[in-house]
Write a protein that holds these residues in place. Structure first.
Motif, PDB file in Angstrom:
ATOM      1  N   MET A   1       0.986  -1.266   0.030  1.00  0.00           N
ATOM      2  CA  MET A   1       0.047  -0.121   0.114  1.00  0.00           C
ATOM      3  C   MET A   1       0.744   1.253  -0.206  1.00  0.00           C
ATOM      4  N   ALA A   2       2.093   1.014   0.402  1.00  0.00           N
ATOM      5  CA  ALA A   2       3.128   2.360   0.487  1.00  0.00           C
ATOM      6  C   ALA A   2       3.399   2.817  -0.953  1.00  0.00           C
ATOM      7  N   VAL A   3       2.989   1.945  -1.795  1.00  0.00           N
ATOM      8  CA  VAL A   3       3.468   2.201  -3.414  1.00  0.00           C
ATOM      9  C   VAL A   3       2.401   3.519  -3.646  1.00  0.00           C
ATOM     10  N   TYR A   4       1.121   3.313  -3.002  1.00  0.00           N
ATOM     11  CA  TYR A   4       0.313   4.109  -3.663  1.00  0.00           C
ATOM     12  C   TYR A   4       0.200   5.777  -2.716  1.00  0.00           C
ATOM     13  N   ASP A   5       1.007   5.570  -1.595  1.00  0.00           N
ATOM     14  CA  ASP A   5       1.082   6.801  -0.715  1.00  0.00           C
ATOM     15  C   ASP A   5       1.471   8.016  -1.465  1.00  0.00           C
ATOM     16  N   PRO A   6       0.773   9.094  -1.709  1.00  0.00           N
ATOM     17  CA  PRO A   6       1.049  10.335  -2.289  1.00  0.00           C
ATOM     18  C   PRO A   6       1.976  11.106  -1.558  1.00  0.00           C
ATOM     19  N   ARG A   7       2.304  10.906  -0.462  1.00  0.00           N
ATOM     20  CA  ARG A   7       2.940  11.800   0.641  1.00  0.00           C
ATOM     21  C   ARG A   7       4.550  11.697   0.213  1.00  0.00           C
ATOM     22  N   ASN A   8       4.868  10.592  -0.214  1.00  0.00           N
ATOM     23  CA  ASN A   8       6.320  10.442  -0.485  1.00  0.00           C
ATOM     24  C   ASN A   8       6.846  11.275  -1.594  1.00  0.00           C
ATOM     25  N   GLY A   9       5.875  11.464  -2.350  1.00  0.00           N
ATOM     26  CA  GLY A   9       6.407  12.162  -3.855  1.00  0.00           C
ATOM     27  C   GLY A   9       6.642  11.382  -4.846  1.00  0.00           C
ATOM     28  N   LYS A  10       6.348  10.210  -4.618  1.00  0.00           N
ATOM     29  CA  LYS A  10       6.898   9.145  -5.492  1.00  0.00           C
ATOM     30  C   LYS A  10       5.681   8.052  -5.573  1.00  0.00           C
ATOM     31  N   GLY A  11       4.475   8.409  -5.231  1.00  0.00           N
ATOM     32  CA  GLY A  11       3.202   7.535  -5.088  1.00  0.00           C
ATOM     33  C   GLY A  11       2.861   7.084  -6.561  1.00  0.00           C
ATOM     34  N   LEU A  12       2.462   5.751  -6.508  1.00  0.00           N
ATOM     35  CA  LEU A  12       1.830   5.473  -7.770  1.00  0.00           C
ATOM     36  C   LEU A  12       0.391   5.926  -8.114  1.00  0.00           C
ATOM     37  N   ALA A  13       0.135   6.447  -8.968  1.00  0.00           N
ATOM     38  CA  ALA A  13      -1.136   7.328  -9.270  1.00  0.00           C
ATOM     39  C   ALA A  13      -2.201   5.952  -9.362  1.00  0.00           C
ATOM     40  N   HIS A  14      -3.403   6.222  -8.788  1.00  0.00           N
ATOM     41  CA  HIS A  14      -4.438   5.213  -9.292  1.00  0.00           C
ATOM     42  C   HIS A  14      -5.829   5.958  -9.371  1.00  0.00           C
ATOM     43  N   SER A  15      -6.013   6.381 -10.432  1.00  0.00           N
ATOM     44  CA  SER A  15      -7.030   6.921 -11.124  1.00  0.00           C
ATOM     45  C   SER A  15      -8.300   6.195 -11.480  1.00  0.00           C
ATOM     46  N   GLY A  16      -9.421   6.620 -11.393  1.00  0.00           N
ATOM     47  CA  GLY A  16     -10.759   6.068 -11.505  1.00  0.00           C
ATOM     48  C   GLY A  16     -11.944   7.079 -11.279  1.00  0.00           C
ATOM     49  N   THR A  17     -13.028   6.571 -12.144  1.00  0.00           N
ATOM     50  CA  THR A  17     -14.248   7.413 -12.260  1.00  0.00           C
ATOM     51  C   THR A  17     -14.953   7.647 -10.801  1.00  0.00           C
ATOM     52  N   PHE A  18     -14.859   6.636  -9.872  1.00  0.00           N
ATOM     53  CA  PHE A  18     -15.550   6.996  -8.800  1.00  0.00           C
ATOM     54  C   PHE A  18     -14.661   7.019  -7.429  1.00  0.00           C
ATOM     55  N   ASN A  19     -13.324   7.270  -7.839  1.00  0.00           N
ATOM     56  CA  ASN A  19     -12.343   7.529  -6.911  1.00  0.00           C
ATOM     57  C   ASN A  19     -12.794   8.845  -5.843  1.00  0.00           C
ATOM     58  N   ASN A  20     -12.497   8.617  -4.653  1.00  0.00           N
ATOM     59  CA  ASN A  20     -12.659   9.619  -3.631  1.00  0.00           C
ATOM     60  C   ASN A  20     -13.915   9.955  -3.514  1.00  0.00           C
ATOM     61  N   ASN A  21     -14.961   9.250  -3.428  1.00  0.00           N
ATOM     62  CA  ASN A  21     -16.411   9.575  -3.583  1.00  0.00           C
ATOM     63  C   ASN A  21     -16.514   9.529  -1.957  1.00  0.00           C
ATOM     64  N   THR A  22     -16.714  10.795  -1.540  1.00  0.00           N
ATOM     65  CA  THR A  22     -16.832  10.922  -0.073  1.00  0.00           C
ATOM     66  C   THR A  22     -18.324  10.455   0.596  1.00  0.00           C
ATOM     67  N   LEU A  23     -19.219  10.615  -0.395  1.00  0.00           N
ATOM     68  CA  LEU A  23     -20.535  10.359   0.149  1.00  0.00           C
ATOM     69  C   LEU A  23     -20.566   8.773   0.184  1.00  0.00           C
ATOM     70  N   GLY A  24     -19.760   7.936  -0.657  1.00  0.00           N
ATOM     71  CA  GLY A  24     -19.800   6.815  -0.501  1.00  0.00           C
ATOM     72  C   GLY A  24     -19.010   6.008   0.756  1.00  0.00           C
ATOM     73  N   MET A  25     -17.944   6.956   0.952  1.00  0.00           N
ATOM     74  CA  MET A  25     -16.983   6.595   2.286  1.00  0.00           C
ATOM     75  C   MET A  25     -17.812   6.929   3.429  1.00  0.00           C
ATOM     76  N   ALA A  26     -18.844   7.909   3.655  1.00  0.00           N
ATOM     77  CA  ALA A  26     -19.443   8.279   4.690  1.00  0.00           C
ATOM     78  C   ALA A  26     -20.666   7.195   4.922  1.00  0.00           C
ATOM     79  N   ALA A  27     -21.207   6.680   3.835  1.00  0.00           N
ATOM     80  CA  ALA A  27     -22.503   5.580   3.883  1.00  0.00           C
ATOM     81  C   ALA A  27     -21.901   4.346   4.244  1.00  0.00           C
ATOM     82  N   GLY A  28     -20.532   4.023   3.726  1.00  0.00           N
ATOM     83  CA  GLY A  28     -19.985   2.569   4.329  1.00  0.00           C
ATOM     84  C   GLY A  28     -19.537   2.814   5.773  1.00  0.00           C
ATOM     85  N   TYR A  29     -19.059   3.968   6.005  1.00  0.00           N
ATOM     86  CA  TYR A  29     -18.445   3.861   7.751  1.00  0.00           C
ATOM     87  C   TYR A  29     -19.834   3.792   8.472  1.00  0.00           C
ATOM     88  N   VAL A  30     -20.918   4.459   8.109  1.00  0.00           N
ATOM     89  CA  VAL A  30     -22.098   4.377   9.180  1.00  0.00           C
ATOM     90  C   VAL A  30     -22.538   3.034   9.017  1.00  0.00           C
TER      91      VAL A  30
END
Length: 226
Positions: free
Chosen positions: A78-107
């Motif tokens: 998972m560290a390969v995808y960490d953007p904080r080190n400046g060398k993180g592997l990009a992981h693009s996607g149509t539904f990425n970072n859907n905060t509503l989905g994350m909130a619904a899943g958490y609840v």
């Protein structure tokens, strides 16, 4: 689990063999738990000890009805995808970072589909599988799956223990007839025969399903009897 099987569960021996083969080949061992993570608080992998995948994929119900997909695994991967080190592997996607989905899943996981609920819900599914297998004894019908994920099959040889889709010898016409008649009775199964139980379904409705299946087998005894 072969989801399109429908719902043919891999044996513990098979899953451990895949894990050992991945270790020997030094390749990443990935488990797809999009369907099966609902079967236990730790997913199906927690029921097949000591199964330890390098990566696991998730999706569907975890988004609480919102489009959702996720994966996770070993820290060094998972560290390969960490953007904080400046060398993180990009992981693009149509539904990425859907905060509503994350909130619904958490609840959903923290307040509704809790570990206690997961265990009780899947025991209901296991009980239903046992009842369906009992009423279908001596017929072409067999039931696969685990917990709340279930598959209905109509097989020419009536095999009761399917290990792979390659062992499935469908009576396609009978399966189609079953699908239509269950729909007429008010039960929506997928056309291929899979059932994903819905949380909160009354026990009386599950019992009615068993009765409807029994009536179907009795009504078409000439077609289903081995």
């Amino acid at each position: 689990m072969q989801g399109a099987g429908p719902c043919i569960v891999g044996s513990d021996m098979f899953l451990h063999a895949v894990q050992r083969a991945a270790e020997q080949a030094r390749v990443v061992f990935i488990l797809d738990e999009v369907m099966t993570s609902r079967l236990a608080p730790g997913g199906l992998q927690s029921l097949v000890m000591p199964l330890k995948p390098d990566l696991t994929t998730f999706g569907k119900y975890l988004g609480g009805g919102i489009t959702f997909g996720a994966f996770g695994g070993r820290k060094e991967i998972m560290a390969v995808y960490d953007p904080r080190n400046g060398k993180g592997l990009a992981h693009s996607g149509t539904f990425n970072n859907n905060t509503l989905g994350m909130a619904a899943g958490y609840v959903g996981l923290s307040r509704i589909y809790t570990p206690e609920v997961i265990k009780a819900f899947n025991q209901v599914g296991n009980d239903l599988i046992a009842k369906l297998q009992a009423v279908s004894e001596g017929t072409k019908m067999t039931v696969t799956g685990r917990g709340s994920v279930i598959g209905i099959h109509f097989l020419h040889d009536g095999c009761k223990k399917l290990a792979s889709i390659r062992d499935r010898h469908d009576d396609a016409a009978l399966k189609e007839l079953f699908w239509f008649e269950m729909m007429e009775a008010g039960f929506w199964l997928t056309r291929r025969g899979s059932i994903a139980l819905i949380l909160g379904t009354p026990q009386a409705e599950l019992d009615r399903l068993v009765d409807c299946v029994k009536d179907f087998l009795t009504r078409h005894d000439r077609l289903v009897r081995l």
